[in-house]
Motif scaffolding. Structure first.
Motif, PDB file in Angstrom:
ATOM      1  N   MET A 150      30.769  10.933 -34.550  1.00 18.72           N
ATOM      2  CA  MET A 150      30.754  11.863 -35.666  1.00 18.72           C
ATOM      3  C   MET A 150      29.410  11.826 -36.387  1.00 18.72           C
ATOM      4  SD  MET A 150      34.459  11.126 -37.359  1.00 18.72           S
ATOM      5  CE  MET A 150      35.963  11.259 -36.397  1.00 18.72           C
ATOM      6  N   SER A 151      29.042  12.973 -36.953  1.00 17.61           N
ATOM      7  CA  SER A 151      27.850  13.002 -37.782  1.00 17.61           C
ATOM      8  C   SER A 151      28.141  12.282 -39.093  1.00 17.61           C
ATOM      9  CB  SER A 151      27.427  14.452 -38.065  1.00 17.61           C
ATOM     10  OG  SER A 151      28.432  15.113 -38.817  1.00 17.61           O
ATOM     11  N   GLY A 152      27.104  11.939 -39.842  1.00 19.90           N
ATOM     12  CA  GLY A 152      27.267  11.148 -41.060  1.00 19.90           C
ATOM     13  C   GLY A 152      28.213  11.774 -42.073  1.00 19.90           C
ATOM     14  N   MET A 153      28.116  13.080 -42.276  1.00 17.98           N
ATOM     15  CA  MET A 153      28.956  13.745 -43.257  1.00 17.98           C
ATOM     16  C   MET A 153      30.419  13.660 -42.857  1.00 17.98           C
ATOM     17  SD  MET A 153      28.712  17.676 -44.637  1.00 17.98           S
ATOM     18  CE  MET A 153      26.980  17.446 -44.997  1.00 17.98           C
ATOM     19  N   ARG A 154      30.683  13.855 -41.558  1.00 18.81           N
ATOM     20  CA  ARG A 154      32.050  13.804 -41.046  1.00 18.81           C
ATOM     21  C   ARG A 154      32.634  12.392 -41.199  1.00 18.81           C
ATOM     22  NH1 ARG A 154      36.606  16.781 -39.649  1.00 18.81           N
ATOM     23  NH2 ARG A 154      37.643  15.864 -37.856  1.00 18.81           N
ATOM     24  N   ILE A 167      35.200   2.709 -40.188  1.00 21.71           N
ATOM     25  CA  ILE A 167      36.081   3.424 -39.262  1.00 21.71           C
ATOM     26  C   ILE A 167      35.397   3.552 -37.916  1.00 21.71           C
ATOM     27  CG2 ILE A 167      37.255   4.741 -41.055  1.00 21.71           C
ATOM     28  CD1 ILE A 167      35.406   7.060 -40.449  1.00 21.71           C
ATOM     29  N   ASP A 168      36.201   3.801 -36.888  1.00 22.12           N
ATOM     30  CA  ASP A 168      35.675   4.027 -35.550  1.00 22.12           C
ATOM     31  C   ASP A 168      35.161   5.461 -35.484  1.00 22.12           C
ATOM     32  OD1 ASP A 168      35.018   4.057 -32.937  1.00 22.12           O
ATOM     33  OD2 ASP A 168      37.073   4.040 -32.171  1.00 22.12           O
ATOM     34  N   THR A 169      33.864   5.629 -35.277  1.00 24.18           N
ATOM     35  CA  THR A 169      33.280   6.970 -35.321  1.00 24.18           C
ATOM     36  C   THR A 169      33.193   7.634 -33.953  1.00 24.18           C
ATOM     37  OG1 THR A 169      31.056   6.061 -35.063  1.00 24.18           O
ATOM     38  CG2 THR A 169      31.885   6.331 -37.313  1.00 24.18           C
ATOM     39  N   GLY A 170      33.533   6.926 -32.884  1.00 31.37           N
ATOM     40  CA  GLY A 170      33.377   7.477 -31.547  1.00 31.37           C
ATOM     41  C   GLY A 170      34.678   7.904 -30.907  1.00 31.37           C
ATOM     42  N   ARG A 176      33.837  23.402 -25.033  1.00 27.75           N
ATOM     43  CA  ARG A 176      32.608  24.100 -25.392  1.00 27.75           C
ATOM     44  C   ARG A 176      32.117  23.664 -26.771  1.00 27.75           C
ATOM     45  NH1 ARG A 176      35.273  28.030 -22.251  1.00 27.75           N
ATOM     46  NH2 ARG A 176      33.997  28.716 -20.503  1.00 27.75           N
ATOM     47  N   VAL A 177      30.807  23.577 -26.879  1.00 28.74           N
ATOM     48  CA  VAL A 177      30.172  23.177 -28.133  1.00 28.74           C
ATOM     49  C   VAL A 177      29.034  24.149 -28.425  1.00 28.74           C
ATOM     50  CG1 VAL A 177      30.756  20.737 -27.861  1.00 28.74           C
ATOM     51  CG2 VAL A 177      28.578  21.592 -26.969  1.00 28.74           C
ATOM     52  N   ILE A 178      28.640  24.197 -29.687  1.00 29.63           N
ATOM     53  CA  ILE A 178      27.529  25.047 -30.108  1.00 29.63           C
ATOM     54  C   ILE A 178      26.354  24.167 -30.511  1.00 29.63           C
ATOM     55  CG2 ILE A 178      26.704  26.706 -31.822  1.00 29.63           C
ATOM     56  CD1 ILE A 178      29.483  27.860 -31.957  1.00 29.63           C
ATOM     57  N   VAL A 179      25.192  24.441 -29.934  1.00 34.00           N
ATOM     58  CA  VAL A 179      23.960  23.770 -30.340  1.00 34.00           C
ATOM     59  C   VAL A 179      23.232  24.728 -31.274  1.00 34.00           C
ATOM     60  CG1 VAL A 179      21.837  22.663 -29.580  1.00 34.00           C
ATOM     61  CG2 VAL A 179      23.858  22.619 -28.106  1.00 34.00           C
ATOM     62  N   ASN A 230      36.516  21.709 -34.475  1.00 31.98           N
ATOM     63  CA  ASN A 230      35.929  22.226 -35.718  1.00 31.98           C
ATOM     64  C   ASN A 230      35.191  21.129 -36.471  1.00 31.98           C
ATOM     65  OD1 ASN A 230      36.967  24.799 -35.264  1.00 31.98           O
ATOM     66  ND2 ASN A 230      38.876  24.348 -36.340  1.00 31.98           N
ATOM     67  N   ALA A 231      34.327  20.396 -35.755  1.00 35.87           N
ATOM     68  CA  ALA A 231      33.620  19.268 -36.356  1.00 35.87           C
ATOM     69  C   ALA A 231      32.259  19.096 -35.685  1.00 35.87           C
ATOM     70  CB  ALA A 231      34.439  17.980 -36.208  1.00 35.87           C
ATOM     71  N   TRP A 232      31.323  18.486 -36.425  1.00 36.06           N
ATOM     72  CA  TRP A 232      29.994  18.183 -35.912  1.00 36.06           C
ATOM     73  C   TRP A 232      29.986  16.812 -35.280  1.00 36.06           C
ATOM     74  CZ3 TRP A 232      26.237  21.776 -35.663  1.00 36.06           C
ATOM     75  CH2 TRP A 232      26.364  22.898 -36.479  1.00 36.06           C
ATOM     76  N   TYR A 233      29.389  16.713 -34.081  1.00 39.32           N
ATOM     77  CA  TYR A 233      29.304  15.445 -33.371  1.00 39.32           C
ATOM     78  C   TYR A 233      27.895  15.270 -32.802  1.00 39.32           C
ATOM     79  CZ  TYR A 233      34.452  15.412 -33.238  1.00 39.32           C
ATOM     80  OH  TYR A 233      35.776  15.407 -33.575  1.00 39.32           O
ATOM     81  N   TYR A 234      27.556  14.004 -32.553  1.00 34.83           N
ATOM     82  CA  TYR A 234      26.391  13.692 -31.736  1.00 34.83           C
ATOM     83  C   TYR A 234      26.880  13.430 -30.320  1.00 34.83           C
ATOM     84  CZ  TYR A 234      23.244  13.248 -35.718  1.00 34.83           C
ATOM     85  OH  TYR A 234      22.460  13.511 -36.816  1.00 34.83           O
TER      86      TYR A 234
END
Length: 327
Positions: A150-154, A167-170, A176-179, A230-234
């Motif tokens: 997860m990104s920092g904000m998430r 928390i476990d962030t992975g 499909r994802v959007i860049v 519906n979330a931002w991830y690395y």
């Protein structure tokens, strides 16, 4: 002299003690460290800092300041990594350190090839701009299967919701994802003050050509938006793929036994086709509006009880236009 001899002997055995860390790292040296669980970051050492007290963990650490390459949403720049080695007693295998020289990696050549492959990030970023000559960032849809974080904000939001500090962030995701490079400036990344092209020739051809390839220093992870979560991830750059689309989606659609429904579906298909033809003609003659995206949308309102095929029809539209769908 005995101390130096001991350090040299340890290095020959690919081991190190805390006092020998300074002899392990050199300026302009390539080092590796973990990121995103299974990904290796390759960076170039700029400074070696002695033993300091970490504010986060209240432990003594040896700090490095390294440079790599990053895309800030508009151009490529040199970013700063600050990996640390925690103070330890006795000796350690060099490859057990949090960061260590690339030359000690057990599969150095494979790691270099994999890092250069992740360097196709440069090609992707060059595609993430509109083709109207404005060089404005544009989002693109891609396919991803694998581990993400997860990104920092998430992470912060989830921690508040669950009432936990750690928390476990992975997790694993698939879909499909959007860049979207317009979101890149929001990342907490430290860039160098000098604004030079990291891909410009350095005039230093000596050494291993593979290690002098700038693509080696490109990022291993990229920020994406997951359409299913519906979330931002690395995610890992090397695992991003171009999306696959279903051919002849309309022919695969199971139509209800109703002439009215058949005509409605056919009408939607023809509208979508006409819209696609207009969009292609605009791209061919270069007639773009001053306001990006204005007048290029196509809106349908699908109404009905569950199970009648609204989502399936939307999937057909997506396949026909090769566009993303957000649910």
């Amino acid at each position: 002299m005995r101390v130096k001899e001991r350090q040299y002997k340890l290095l020959e055995e690919k081991k190190i003690d805390h006092e020998g860390l300074r002899s392990l790292f050199d300026e302009d040296q390539l080092v590796v460290f973990r990121e995103l669980r299974d990904e290796w970051v390759v960076a170039r050492v700029r400074f070696f800092r002695g033993l300091t007290l970490s504010r986060e963990s209240s432990t003594e650490t040896v700090n490095l300041e390294c440079e790599a390459i990053e895309f800030d949403g508009k151009s490529f720049r040199c970013r700063v990594h600050q990996p640390r080695v925690a103070k330890f007693t006795g000796t350690k295998n060099i490859t057990e350190l949090e960061v260590y020289p690339l030359s000690y990696h057990s599969d150095r050549l494979e790691l270099i090839r994999g890092s250069i492959e992740s360097g196709r990030w440069r090609q992707l970023c060059n595609q993430l701009v509109t083709q109207d000559g404005t060089r404005r960032p544009a989002a693109t849809v891609m396919q991803y299967v694998g581990y993400c974080e997860m990104s920092g904000m998430r992470v912060e939001r989830r921690g508040i919701e669950e009432g936990r500090n750690e928390i476990d962030t992975g997790r694993e995701i698939s879909g499909r994802v959007i860049v979207d490079p317009t979101k890149f400036p929001a990342r907490k990344i430290l860039f160098t003050k000098h604004n030079v092209d990291p891909f410009a020739p350095t005039g230093k051809p000596e050494g291993d050509p593979l290690e002098n390839d700038p693509l080696l220093l490109c990022p291993t992870k990229v920020l994406v938006y997951s359409l299913s979560d519906n979330a931002w991830y690395y995610v890992a750059m090397r695992k991003l793929e171009n999306p696959t689309w279903v051919d002849n989606a309309w022919k695969r659609l199971v139509k209800p036994g109703s002439k009215f429904a058949d005509k409605s579906i056919e009408r939607i298909r023809l509208l979508a086709k006409a819209h696609a033809d207009i969009d292609r003609s605009r791209q061919m003659d270069g007639s773009f509006d001053n306001f990006r995206g204005k007048g290029k949308g196509l809106t349908f309102l699908l109404h009905g009880p569950p199970g009648v095929g609204k989502t399936m029809l939307a999937e057909c539209l997506r396949g026909a236009r090769e566009a993303a769908i957000q649910t």
